[in-house]
Design an enzyme around this catalytic site. Structure first.
Site, mmCIF file in Angstrom:
data_model
loop_
_atom_site.group_PDB
_atom_site.id
_atom_site.type_symbol
_atom_site.label_atom_id
_atom_site.label_comp_id
_atom_site.label_asym_id
_atom_site.label_seq_id
_atom_site.Cartn_x
_atom_site.Cartn_y
_atom_site.Cartn_z
ATOM 1 N N SER A 167 1.585 132.897 115.447
ATOM 2 C CA SER A 167 1.992 131.492 115.405
ATOM 3 C C SER A 167 3.392 131.321 116.013
ATOM 4 C CB SER A 167 1.918 130.981 113.968
ATOM 5 O OG SER A 167 2.111 129.591 113.913
ATOM 6 N N ASP A 266 -8.456 126.136 115.735
ATOM 7 C CA ASP A 266 -7.000 126.000 115.767
ATOM 8 C C ASP A 266 -6.585 124.953 116.795
ATOM 9 O OD1 ASP A 266 -4.257 126.369 115.664
ATOM 10 O OD2 ASP A 266 -4.301 128.443 116.384
#
Length: 323
Positions: A167, A266
């Site tokens: 991330s 995502d």
């Protein structure tokens, strides 16, 4: 403390709230847990160390069980996620994840505890990680560093140095790999490779299947704009949008191996795939792989690390570090 002092100045939901007295309340994130000698589930040992007093940078180090007392292992420099503003190298979820990865990959791992925004300017995140990475690299030179750590010094194989992140940590890792490509590492260490899982990249213009509606309301946009309002180029700054017009060519990435991982559900999926394609087309000389996990969302392998798909992804990451 009076009520005026605790009046809210601004919010970055769902992550944090900033008060007018300058204090920051973090609304999500996992609890801090201690390091441990021989984790009962994995046998991995961990300890916390200070890299630098000024600036204040620390890390959690991990060492797997091994059979030979002088065994040399690949070195993983790891950057945790959390949108640059939450989570910690010392948190429960990060420690569980690293124990699992280190156990499978048989690496010496350094999970760096960088300073968080908004208490610190977002640029500090990158500066802290670069200082920490150079500190790790100096362990390869027995004459270079006074405060060597014995785990890294005695067991690190610096012909197999990797950078990894998830991330926002994958964003940091990318920027470290670019900096290695342009400036190199101390002691002339060569970076072997890097993995970027669900990398936090964004931009002003939609790519792939991204929504074109209300771009400024998307969470990746809001986080960057809130934490780094002075960023040159805004959301198209090359640190958050490495494929923006005028960004340095991705052919300049350091290392010779790169693994990109994305998740089907995502919001950042399209950016990861675009990054993979642009690197492939850039003229970069290394070997690049892309993994997509169907039916999963952002950072599932850390937030839901007990699931079968999470375990499988961690095995894939470990295999990348082993080979």
């Amino acid at each position: 403390m009076d009520s005026v002092a605790k009046e809210v100045e601004s919010e970055l939901l769902p992550f944090l709230r900033v008060y007018k007295d300058g204090s920051v309340e973090r609304l999500i994130g996992s609890p801090i847990v201690p390091a441990s000698i021989e984790d009962p589930e994995t046998g991995v040992s961990s300890k916390d160390i200070t890299i630098s007093q000024d600036p204040p940078i620390s890390a959690r180090l991990y060492l797997p069980k091994f059979t030979e007392p002088n065994q040399k292992l690949a070195v993983l420099f790891y950057c945790h996620g959390g949108g640059f503003c939450i989570e910690s190298a010392f948190s429960l979820t990060e420690t569980k994840y690293m124990n699992s990865l280190v156990s499978l990959a048989k690496v010496v791992a350094i999970s760096v505890e960088y300073r968080l925004a908004p208490e610190h300017p977002l640029s500090v995140v990158y500066e802290d990680c670069w200082v920490a990475l150079q500190w790790v690299a100096m362990h390869s030179d027995k004459n270079e560093l006074e405060n060597k750590d014995p785990w890294i010094f005695n067991h690190g194989d610096f012909s197999r140095l990797f950078i990894g992140g998830d991330s926002a940590g994958a964003n940091i890792a990318h920027n470290m790999v670019m900096k290695v490509g342009s400036e190199g590492l101390k002691s002339d260490i060569k970076l072997l490779g890097a993995y970027l899982t669900h990398p936090y990249f964004w931009g002003s213009k939609a790519v792939g299947s991204e929504s074109t509606i209300e771009r400024e309301q998307h969470l990746p946009y809001r986080v960057w704009s809130f934490l780094y309002p002075s960023a040159p180029g805004g959301i198209d700054n090359s640190m958050i949008n490495p494929v923006a017009p005028g960004a340095p060519s991705l052919a300049g990435l350091g290392g010779s191996r790169l693994l990109i991982s994305v998740a089907e559900k995502d919001e950042l999926r399209e950016r990861g795939i675009l990054y993979y394609n642009v690197v492939k087309e850039s003229g970069w000389k290394g070997e690049i792989q892309l993994i997509e996990v169907e039916g999963e969302d952002h950072a599932f392998h850390i937030l839901n690390f007990e699931t079968e798909k999470a375990k499988n992804l961690i095995k894939r990451l470990a295999s990348f570090l082993l080979n």
